[in-house]
Motif scaffolding. Structure first.
Motif, PDB file in Angstrom:
ATOM      1  N   GLY A 183      46.123  26.735  16.799  1.00 32.33           N
ATOM      2  CA  GLY A 183      46.703  27.259  18.027  1.00 32.33           C
ATOM      3  C   GLY A 183      47.772  28.291  17.779  1.00 32.33           C
ATOM      4  N   ARG A 184      48.206  28.418  16.531  1.00 34.02           N
ATOM      5  CA  ARG A 184      49.186  29.449  16.191  1.00 34.02           C
ATOM      6  C   ARG A 184      48.490  30.794  16.083  1.00 34.02           C
ATOM      7  NH1 ARG A 184      52.280  27.685  10.950  1.00 34.02           N
ATOM      8  NH2 ARG A 184      53.712  29.363  11.585  1.00 34.02           N
ATOM      9  N   LEU A 185      49.179  31.852  16.504  1.00 35.21           N
ATOM     10  CA  LEU A 185      48.586  33.181  16.498  1.00 35.21           C
ATOM     11  C   LEU A 185      49.655  34.227  16.275  1.00 35.21           C
ATOM     12  CD1 LEU A 185      49.359  34.623  19.454  1.00 35.21           C
ATOM     13  CD2 LEU A 185      47.672  32.991  20.268  1.00 35.21           C
ATOM     14  N   VAL A 186      49.195  35.420  15.971  1.00 34.69           N
ATOM     15  CA  VAL A 186      50.062  36.592  15.948  1.00 34.69           C
ATOM     16  C   VAL A 186      49.435  37.651  16.845  1.00 34.69           C
ATOM     17  CG1 VAL A 186      51.098  36.192  13.694  1.00 34.69           C
ATOM     18  CG2 VAL A 186      48.941  37.440  13.840  1.00 34.69           C
ATOM     19  N   ALA A 187      50.282  38.363  17.554  1.00 34.40           N
ATOM     20  CA  ALA A 187      49.832  39.425  18.456  1.00 34.40           C
ATOM     21  C   ALA A 187      50.541  40.717  18.080  1.00 34.40           C
ATOM     22  CB  ALA A 187      50.127  39.072  19.905  1.00 34.40           C
ATOM     23  N   PRO A 233      34.519  31.498  26.148  1.00 31.09           N
ATOM     24  CA  PRO A 233      34.086  32.894  26.294  1.00 31.09           C
ATOM     25  C   PRO A 233      34.375  33.414  27.695  1.00 31.09           C
ATOM     26  CG  PRO A 233      32.416  31.623  25.130  1.00 31.09           C
ATOM     27  CD  PRO A 233      33.446  30.632  25.618  1.00 31.09           C
ATOM     28  N   GLY A 234      34.891  34.644  27.753  1.00 32.17           N
ATOM     29  CA  GLY A 234      35.219  35.254  29.037  1.00 32.17           C
ATOM     30  C   GLY A 234      36.619  34.969  29.524  1.00 32.17           C
ATOM     31  N   LEU A 235      37.341  34.080  28.805  1.00 28.40           N
ATOM     32  CA  LEU A 235      38.695  33.717  29.231  1.00 28.40           C
ATOM     33  C   LEU A 235      39.721  33.955  28.132  1.00 28.40           C
ATOM     34  CD1 LEU A 235      37.993  30.363  31.135  1.00 28.40           C
ATOM     35  CD2 LEU A 235      38.202  32.663  32.091  1.00 28.40           C
ATOM     36  N   PHE A 236      39.419  34.869  27.218  1.00 21.65           N
ATOM     37  CA  PHE A 236      40.315  35.109  26.086  1.00 21.65           C
ATOM     38  C   PHE A 236      41.704  35.578  26.516  1.00 21.65           C
ATOM     39  CE2 PHE A 236      36.164  35.990  23.821  1.00 21.65           C
ATOM     40  CZ  PHE A 236      36.104  34.729  23.262  1.00 21.65           C
ATOM     41  N   ALA A 237      41.778  36.264  27.659  1.00 18.89           N
ATOM     42  CA  ALA A 237      43.088  36.760  28.105  1.00 18.89           C
ATOM     43  C   ALA A 237      44.083  35.626  28.277  1.00 18.89           C
ATOM     44  CB  ALA A 237      42.946  37.541  29.407  1.00 18.89           C
ATOM     45  N   TYR A 238      43.608  34.452  28.657  1.00 21.90           N
ATOM     46  CA  TYR A 238      44.518  33.343  28.908  1.00 21.90           C
ATOM     47  C   TYR A 238      45.021  32.715  27.605  1.00 21.90           C
ATOM     48  CZ  TYR A 238      42.963  34.182  33.569  1.00 21.90           C
ATOM     49  OH  TYR A 238      42.700  34.807  34.768  1.00 21.90           O
ATOM     50  N   ARG A 239      44.362  32.995  26.504  1.00 22.27           N
ATOM     51  CA  ARG A 239      44.855  32.596  25.192  1.00 22.27           C
ATOM     52  C   ARG A 239      45.779  33.649  24.598  1.00 22.27           C
ATOM     53  NH1 ARG A 239      42.056  28.823  22.150  1.00 22.27           N
ATOM     54  NH2 ARG A 239      42.140  30.046  20.227  1.00 22.27           N
ATOM     55  N   GLU A 240      45.473  34.917  24.890  1.00 23.72           N
ATOM     56  CA  GLU A 240      46.085  36.007  24.139  1.00 23.72           C
ATOM     57  C   GLU A 240      47.127  36.818  24.896  1.00 23.72           C
ATOM     58  OE1 GLU A 240      42.827  38.342  22.639  1.00 23.72           O
ATOM     59  OE2 GLU A 240      42.095  36.706  21.380  1.00 23.72           O
ATOM     60  N   LEU A 241      46.975  36.931  26.199  1.00 24.70           N
ATOM     61  CA  LEU A 241      47.800  37.887  26.936  1.00 24.70           C
ATOM     62  C   LEU A 241      49.296  37.558  26.928  1.00 24.70           C
ATOM     63  CD1 LEU A 241      47.564  40.538  28.375  1.00 24.70           C
ATOM     64  CD2 LEU A 241      47.092  39.321  30.508  1.00 24.70           C
ATOM     65  N   PRO A 242      49.706  36.294  27.010  1.00 21.05           N
ATOM     66  CA  PRO A 242      51.157  36.059  26.959  1.00 21.05           C
ATOM     67  C   PRO A 242      51.796  36.619  25.693  1.00 21.05           C
ATOM     68  CG  PRO A 242      50.040  34.119  27.794  1.00 21.05           C
ATOM     69  CD  PRO A 242      48.956  35.053  27.323  1.00 21.05           C
ATOM     70  N   SER A 243      51.167  36.421  24.553  1.00 18.01           N
ATOM     71  CA  SER A 243      51.731  36.942  23.296  1.00 18.01           C
ATOM     72  C   SER A 243      51.599  38.453  23.218  1.00 18.01           C
ATOM     73  CB  SER A 243      51.056  36.278  22.102  1.00 18.01           C
ATOM     74  OG  SER A 243      51.334  34.886  22.075  1.00 18.01           O
ATOM     75  N   LEU A 244      50.502  39.017  23.732  1.00 18.66           N
ATOM     76  CA  LEU A 244      50.357  40.474  23.737  1.00 18.66           C
ATOM     77  C   LEU A 244      51.425  41.122  24.610  1.00 18.66           C
ATOM     78  CD1 LEU A 244      46.477  40.859  23.905  1.00 18.66           C
ATOM     79  CD2 LEU A 244      47.968  41.531  22.005  1.00 18.66           C
ATOM     80  N   ALA A 281      54.836  36.251  16.817  1.00 22.76           N
ATOM     81  CA  ALA A 281      54.110  35.009  16.558  1.00 22.76           C
ATOM     82  C   ALA A 281      54.131  34.170  17.823  1.00 22.76           C
ATOM     83  CB  ALA A 281      54.755  34.252  15.396  1.00 22.76           C
ATOM     84  N   GLY A 282      53.025  33.516  18.087  1.00 24.35           N
ATOM     85  CA  GLY A 282      52.938  32.709  19.291  1.00 24.35           C
ATOM     86  C   GLY A 282      52.077  31.488  19.080  1.00 24.35           C
ATOM     87  N   HIS A 283      51.813  30.802  20.189  1.00 21.47           N
ATOM     88  CA  HIS A 283      50.998  29.588  20.149  1.00 21.47           C
ATOM     89  C   HIS A 283      50.265  29.486  21.473  1.00 21.47           C
ATOM     90  CE1 HIS A 283      49.993  25.291  20.442  1.00 21.47           C
ATOM     91  NE2 HIS A 283      49.973  25.319  19.113  1.00 21.47           N
ATOM     92  N   THR A 284      49.043  28.961  21.439  1.00 20.28           N
ATOM     93  CA  THR A 284      48.293  28.761  22.664  1.00 20.28           C
ATOM     94  C   THR A 284      47.662  27.381  22.666  1.00 20.28           C
ATOM     95  OG1 THR A 284      46.517  29.586  24.087  1.00 20.28           O
ATOM     96  CG2 THR A 284      46.190  29.806  21.700  1.00 20.28           C
ATOM     97  N   ASP A 285      47.686  26.750  23.837  1.00 19.85           N
ATOM     98  CA  ASP A 285      46.969  25.496  24.042  1.00 19.85           C
ATOM     99  C   ASP A 285      45.746  25.695  24.923  1.00 19.85           C
ATOM    100  OD1 ASP A 285      48.777  23.822  22.590  1.00 19.85           O
ATOM    101  OD2 ASP A 285      50.178  23.950  24.283  1.00 19.85           O
TER     102      ASP A 285
END
Length: 217
Positions: free
Chosen positions: A44-48, A76-87, A67-71
């Motif tokens: 769930g850890r990521l970098v943007a 598929p089709g919903l990647f923005a909800y994993r990635e957009l807050p950190s972006l 650096a961020g984290h997503t739960d």
């Protein structure tokens, strides 16, 4: 941001009509920001990363990595909800305001016509383009020469283009995100593809993500 896939789909359907399919008057971008995300395994850890590139020269002029984290689940089709807050956090950390966002993903080429590039554009108010490596729809292969393109079709609608950015290489898949039209998007992507298949914006953001992941490890 929604917590479940069902709520996220409802959110996309609510926001999709907000997409503007024309660029701003006199649109002449000087700085384009590439956006990319990389994950540290299944933690769930990521970098943007947001990487600002001079459109004329291709040179990196500003960059930010967070650096961020997503739960949010991988759907598929919903990647923005994993990635957009950190972006968005990466964009906020820039010292330069870009004229256009270039997302490593889809825009209108999406089942609900609201991919990551649309979402990023709508929430920031900036013009945005999606440049995907895989098609979301069907297409005929474009001619081998750089600049050749064919329509990308989904459910009978033209949602983007399969664009040959270099002679003989596999196409990328361009779709508008927000405050953009497909002709303008196509021309800008070609300007940003300076000898490689992917735009310099995407390449720069990807390099930043890879380095940040190495640092996390």
């Amino acid at each position: 941001m929604p917590d479940t896939a069902e709520d996220a789909i409802a959110d996309q359907l609510r926001l999709a009509p907000s997409v503007l399919r024309e660029p701003p008057p006199g649109f002449a971008p000087r700085v384009a920001a590439g956006l990319d995300v990389a994950y540290l395994g299944e933690t769930g850890r990521l970098v943007a990363a947001a990487a600002c590139v001079d459109v004329e020269t291709g040179e990196l002029v500003d960059a930010a990595v967070v650096a961020g984290h997503t739960d949010f689940p991988y759907v598929p089709g919903l990647f923005a909800y994993r990635e957009l807050p950190s972006l968005r956090a990466a964009l906020s950390a820039l010292t330069t305001t870009p004229d256009v966002l270039v997302c490593d993903g889809q825009g209108l080429a999406h089942p609900r016509r609201f991919g990551l590039a649309c979402h990023a554009g709508v929430v920031t108010g900036l013009p945005a383009i999606g440049v995907g490596k895989t098609p979301m729809g069907r297409y005929d292969p474009p001619a081998p020469a750089r600049g050749s393109w064919t329509p990308l079709i989904d459910d009978g609608e033209e949602v983007g283009r399969a664009l040959r950015t270099q002679d003989g290489v596999k196409p990328v898949f361009v779709s508008i995100g927000h405050r953009m039209d497909i002709d303008t998007a196509t021309a800008l992507v070609l300007r940003l593809c300076r000898g490689y298949r992917q735009p310099e914006t995407t390449r720069a953001a990807d390099r930043l993500c890879r380095q940040a992941l190495r640092d996390l490890r």
